[in-house]
Scaffold this motif. Structure first.
Motif, mmCIF file in Angstrom:
data_model
loop_
_atom_site.group_PDB
_atom_site.id
_atom_site.type_symbol
_atom_site.label_atom_id
_atom_site.label_comp_id
_atom_site.label_asym_id
_atom_site.label_seq_id
_atom_site.Cartn_x
_atom_site.Cartn_y
_atom_site.Cartn_z
ATOM 1 N N PRO A 2 0.811 -1.205 0.000
ATOM 2 C CA PRO A 2 0.000 0.000 0.000
ATOM 3 C C PRO A 2 0.844 1.254 0.000
ATOM 4 N N SER A 3 0.306 2.298 -0.587
ATOM 5 C CA SER A 3 1.116 3.501 -0.751
ATOM 6 C C SER A 3 1.560 4.109 0.555
ATOM 7 N N ALA A 4 0.666 4.184 1.545
ATOM 8 C CA ALA A 4 1.046 4.813 2.807
ATOM 9 C C ALA A 4 2.170 4.058 3.479
ATOM 10 N N LEU A 5 2.067 2.747 3.505
ATOM 11 C CA LEU A 5 3.057 1.962 4.216
ATOM 12 C C LEU A 5 4.347 1.870 3.424
ATOM 13 N N ALA A 6 4.252 1.846 2.096
ATOM 14 C CA ALA A 6 5.467 1.848 1.299
ATOM 15 C C ALA A 6 6.272 3.108 1.562
ATOM 16 N N ALA A 7 5.591 4.235 1.546
ATOM 17 C CA ALA A 7 6.292 5.485 1.803
ATOM 18 C C ALA A 7 6.822 5.545 3.224
ATOM 19 N N ALA A 8 6.060 4.990 4.154
ATOM 20 C CA ALA A 8 6.484 5.035 5.556
ATOM 21 C C ALA A 8 7.763 4.258 5.769
ATOM 22 N N THR A 9 7.816 3.047 5.244
ATOM 23 C CA THR A 9 8.991 2.237 5.480
ATOM 24 C C THR A 9 10.202 2.737 4.706
ATOM 25 N N VAL A 111 -0.931 11.730 7.928
ATOM 26 C CA VAL A 111 -0.923 11.237 9.310
ATOM 27 C C VAL A 111 -0.592 9.747 9.385
ATOM 28 N N SER A 112 -0.326 9.115 8.241
ATOM 29 C CA SER A 112 -0.103 7.674 8.235
ATOM 30 C C SER A 112 1.115 7.288 9.065
ATOM 31 N N GLN A 113 2.116 8.162 9.118
ATOM 32 C CA GLN A 113 3.334 7.849 9.869
ATOM 33 C C GLN A 113 3.021 7.543 11.331
ATOM 34 N N ASP A 114 2.075 8.265 11.900
ATOM 35 C CA ASP A 114 1.753 8.059 13.312
ATOM 36 C C ASP A 114 1.142 6.685 13.546
ATOM 37 N N ASP A 115 0.240 6.264 12.650
ATOM 38 C CA ASP A 115 -0.406 4.968 12.822
ATOM 39 C C ASP A 115 0.569 3.819 12.582
ATOM 40 N N VAL A 116 1.481 3.981 11.626
ATOM 41 C CA VAL A 116 2.477 2.941 11.388
ATOM 42 C C VAL A 116 3.317 2.742 12.647
ATOM 43 N N SER A 117 3.733 3.851 13.261
ATOM 44 C CA SER A 117 4.521 3.740 14.485
ATOM 45 C C SER A 117 3.694 3.172 15.624
ATOM 46 N N LYS A 118 2.436 3.607 15.727
ATOM 47 C CA LYS A 118 1.588 3.187 16.837
ATOM 48 C C LYS A 118 1.294 1.699 16.804
ATOM 49 N N TYR A 119 1.003 1.173 15.625
ATOM 50 C CA TYR A 119 0.546 -0.206 15.525
ATOM 51 C C TYR A 119 1.625 -1.190 15.065
#
Length: 328
Positions: A2-9, A111-119
């Motif tokens: 997924p785009s959000a998680l790809a960018a996050a990692t 805001v996706s970065q916060d959820d990736v870190s949280k979960y």
């Protein structure tokens, strides 16, 4: 991915500058240096004057039109020539569409970065305890030359560790986050007036696709990522890039299915992972597309290329709902 998680990692891999903010994942060494346009070459070879073909389709039902573009969340600048980053039919479809639908809306991406870190990140090292010893040993061996990276990944849950390994392989293949298709599309679309960008799922829905995976499913994801050598994974990334450039969504889906069959540790669990993170989301994407699409108001959809083709893909789901689907 997924785009959000790809960018996050991918976010803070040294030398990489993604188009959106993302949580810090320090410690990864830079992938091989990227050739620039100034040298006349890129990761894909000589700079081309024509954009990649890309998987692009037109779905119509009566006066309702949905344009669909299969994306890569990281890419090669060679595929987006500055003078014309997309083929003329794709640019015309963008120009005709008042709404661009991505997997996530820009607000959710921010805001996706916060959820990736949280979960996805534990307060203290947890990954080794969540993996069988042989799998942990494989991962530790993969990162043996990078103790900072190993220290960071120790704090991750298996699903996020899997996405990180996948992303790093993509970057090592010479791809760059700022040349993901979504970022390039938005560069074009946002120059047009009176347009809006929406998401086909909420951040919570996308996150739950991963956080609701049970431990066996998370381990299966990581086991597949570590089943091959890094060089073999990089070769697979380059194969996917070649297929994407050809633009046949069904060929991409067939290749991905064969790869999963080859790498699966437990075929039954592997199938359940695909159902959760691909097929269930495909059905949600199509339902949301139909909410956004309206007669005589075309909708332009850009989602990961692996979501389009195959019997459970978005194109087939649209056909089942009465749309005629043709290559664009």
């Amino acid at each position: 991915m997924p785009s959000a998680l790809a960018a996050a990692t991918a976010a803070n891999t040294p030398g990489m500058h993604p188009p959106i903010p993302a949580p810090s994942l320090p410690g990864f060494h830079s992938p091989p240096p990227m050739p620039s346009y100034a040298s006349g070459t890129t990761a894909g070879g000589p700079v081309r004057t024509q954009p990649a073909r890309m998987p692009f389709y037109v779905a119509t039902r009566g006066t309702t039109t949905i344009y669909l573009l299969g994306t890569l969340h990281v890419g090669d600048p060679a595929d987006y020539p500055p003078n014309q980053p997309f083929r003329a039919p794709i640019l015309a479809a963008l120009n005709a569409s008042p709404t661009l639908a991505l997997e996530l809306s820009p607000d959710d991406l921010l805001v996706s970065q916060d959820d990736v870190s949280k979960y996805g990140v534990c307060r203290k090292p947890c990954l080794q305890q969540l993996l069988p010893e042989p799998l942990w040993a494989k991962l530790a061996a993969r990162l043996r030359g990078n103790p900072e990276a190993l220290a960071e990944i120790r704090k991750m849950k298996p699903w996020l560790a899997s996405l990180l390994v996948e992303t790093y392989d993509s970057l090592s293949a010479g791809l760059q986050t700022e040349y993901g298709t979504e970022a390039q599309l938005q560069n074009v679309f946002l120059r047009l007036k009176g347009r809006r960008i929406v998401g086909l799922e909420t951040l919570g829905e996308q996150m739950r696709a991963f956080t609701y995976l049970n431990l066996a499913q998370q381990r299966e994801m990581l086991a597949q990522d570590l089943a091959q050598t890094p060089a073999q994974n990089v070769a697979d990334v380059q194969t996917l890039l070649r297929l994407w450039r050809v633009g046949d969504a069904d060929a991409i889906a067939a290749w991905d299915a064969a790869r999963t069959e080859k790498l699966a540790h437990d075929p039954r669990v592997a199938a359940s992972v695909d159902n959760r993170i691909v097929y269930e989301r495909n059905r949600r994407f199509v339902a949301r597309m139909q909410q956004y699409a309206a007669p005589n108001k075309p909708l332009f959809v850009a989602i990961g290329a692996l979501h389009l083709g195959g019997q459970k893909g978005v194109l087939q789901l649209l056909r089942q709902r009465g749309f005629a689907v043709d290559p664009g």
